[in-house]
Structure formats: C-alpha cells, structure tokens
Design a protein around this motif. Sequence first.
Motif, PDB file in Angstrom:
ATOM      1  N   HIS A  56       3.403   5.036   5.227  1.00 26.30           N
ATOM      2  CA  HIS A  56       4.234   3.921   5.210  1.00 26.30           C
ATOM      3  C   HIS A  56       4.131   2.836   6.735  1.00 26.30           C
ATOM      4  N   CYS A  57       3.800   1.548   6.477  1.00 24.54           N
ATOM      5  CA  CYS A  57       3.337   0.775   7.485  1.00 24.54           C
ATOM      6  C   CYS A  57       4.650   0.987   8.406  1.00 24.54           C
ATOM      7  N   LYS A  58       4.422   1.039   9.772  1.00 27.58           N
ATOM      8  CA  LYS A  58       5.559   1.043  10.637  1.00 27.58           C
ATOM      9  C   LYS A  58       6.278  -0.134  10.815  1.00 27.58           C
ATOM     10  N   ILE A  59       5.656  -1.171  10.297  1.00 32.18           N
ATOM     11  CA  ILE A  59       6.529  -2.303  10.501  1.00 32.18           C
ATOM     12  C   ILE A  59       7.353  -2.728   9.338  1.00 32.18           C
ATOM     13  N   CYS A  60       6.633  -2.877   8.132  1.00 30.03           N
ATOM     14  CA  CYS A  60       7.292  -3.215   6.735  1.00 30.03           C
ATOM     15  C   CYS A  60       7.677  -2.199   5.754  1.00 30.03           C
ATOM     16  N   GLY A  61       6.873  -1.090   5.974  1.00 34.21           N
ATOM     17  CA  GLY A  61       7.141  -0.073   5.008  1.00 34.21           C
ATOM     18  C   GLY A  61       6.374   0.005   3.706  1.00 34.21           C
ATOM     19  N   ASN A  62       5.237  -0.864   3.804  1.00 32.63           N
ATOM     20  CA  ASN A  62       4.293  -1.085   2.812  1.00 32.63           C
ATOM     21  C   ASN A  62       3.278   0.282   2.923  1.00 32.63           C
ATOM     22  N   LEU A  63       2.755   0.636   1.749  1.00 31.29           N
ATOM     23  CA  LEU A  63       1.716   1.656   1.536  1.00 31.29           C
ATOM     24  C   LEU A  63       0.532   1.300   2.681  1.00 31.29           C
ATOM     25  N   TYR A  68      -0.238   0.721  10.098  1.00 28.03           N
ATOM     26  CA  TYR A  68      -0.070  -0.545   9.746  1.00 28.03           C
ATOM     27  C   TYR A  68      -0.722  -0.977   8.704  1.00 28.03           C
ATOM     28  N   CYS A  69      -0.034  -1.746   7.843  1.00 29.65           N
ATOM     29  CA  CYS A  69      -0.602  -2.193   6.515  1.00 29.65           C
ATOM     30  C   CYS A  69      -1.791  -3.450   6.714  1.00 29.65           C
ATOM     31  N   ASP A  70      -2.357  -3.727   5.655  1.00 35.98           N
ATOM     32  CA  ASP A  70      -3.477  -4.948   5.811  1.00 35.98           C
ATOM     33  C   ASP A  70      -2.634  -6.052   6.223  1.00 35.98           C
ATOM     34  N   ILE A  71      -1.531  -6.332   5.598  1.00 39.54           N
ATOM     35  CA  ILE A  71      -0.632  -7.570   5.504  1.00 39.54           C
ATOM     36  C   ILE A  71      -0.094  -7.755   6.870  1.00 39.54           C
ATOM     37  N   CYS A  72       0.440  -6.849   7.427  1.00 43.03           N
ATOM     38  CA  CYS A  72       0.989  -6.971   8.699  1.00 43.03           C
ATOM     39  C   CYS A  72      -0.104  -6.833   9.692  1.00 43.03           C
ATOM     40  N   GLN A  73      -1.280  -6.610   9.671  1.00 45.91           N
ATOM     41  CA  GLN A  73      -2.522  -6.794  10.451  1.00 45.91           C
ATOM     42  C   GLN A  73      -3.170  -7.989  10.434  1.00 45.91           C
TER      43      GLN A  73
HETATM   44 ZN   LIG Z   1       3.329  -3.571   6.982  1.00 52.04          ZN
END
Ligand SMILES: [Zn+2]
Length: 197
Positions: A56-63, A68-73
């Motif tokens: 789970h992305c450490k920022i948003c919780g997304n898979l 970190y997920c692609d969107i947060c990056q």
């Molecule tokens: Zn994220």
Amino acid sequence: MKYPIAFQELIYYLKKLPGVGTKTAERYGYFLMNMDEEILQEFGNAIINFKENIHHCKICGNLSDGDYCDICQDQSRDISTICIVETSKDLFAMENIREYRGSYHVLNGTISIIDGVTLDDLNIKTLYDRLESVKEIIIATNPTSQGETTALYLAKVLQRYPQIKVTRIAHGLPIGSNLDYADELTLLKSFEGRKEM
Ligand SMILES: [Zn+2]
C-alpha cells in the motif's frame, strides 16, 4: 459419485471467490484441468506471491509495487486536490474517466457502525499529514449507506481545516451502487457535478 480429493479441494477454494457457487467452481475446475501445465504453474505462483509483492502506497494507500504508487510519484499530478475513495478499484474507475489530474487518498474500507469500524480504523492518519497545501478534497466514497456515513464523518472532521473546500461527487450514481460499476459517462457527470458539503 464423488470427485477425486484433489479436485474437491480445488472446488472448495474456488468457491471462496465472490459469486462462485458449486456449479461455477466445477466449471472452472474442468477448465483449469485442461489448461497448459506451465500456465497453471505460473497461475499458482502468481497467487502465492502476489500478496507479498503488493504494497500500500505510504502516501495515499493505493496498491503499488513499491513504497509509493505511480500516481504519487507522478510530478504532473496536482497535490492541492485530493480525491478520497474507498478502494483502489474505485481509484481505477476514477482514472478511467481521464478527467481528474489531482491526487488520491484510498481509505481501504468504510465506516461501519454495525461492525464497529470507525474512521480511525481506516487509512486516515496519513491523510492529515498531507493537508497543509490542499485546497479541495473531493469525497468520492460510494453512494451506499456505509459510503454516505463515511462521507459525513469525513466532512465533519475536515471542518477543522476551513481553508479546504470539501466537495462530494453528485448523486447521478444509482443509490447503493459502486463507483467501479458505473459507466464512465455517469461517473464523469457525477464528478463534474460535485457539490460543496
Ligand atoms: Zn500513492
């Protein structure tokens, strides 16, 4: 007549999947039996390994594959807008309408008064760490009773941040439905017609 133990076992586990009853499980079982051994091996490995390799992305919780997920990056996403969804599945539904360029926060659940699930049991703590530069929060929980309850609690908590405009996606979506079942046009209309809470 009884199936061989190995086949019975396969059916037992297939039936753990949502919407799969005995008949469907048997059909899948026969299908798998005729599948190429190598693919079956890879299929099995994918099942064994996927939990370990999904984070789970450490920022948003997304898979995500990593921390970190692609969107947060993605530097091009607007971090002053956060869209709150229940699950990554809903996030993918939102992404499919290709209208939203902000960031997300995935709760990974909903408040459930009956089951004693409160806002604090959801992925919420990391949201508070992100609010400093946020201008709008779009609450896109599902139009189910649990989704609506969650939206109300979120709106209440977010009142503490008067600089943030809190909006809720419009009710174009059928009551009791899920975001990921809505067609893209309905979801787009619902998103565009979001109202301040
Ligand atoms: Zn994220």
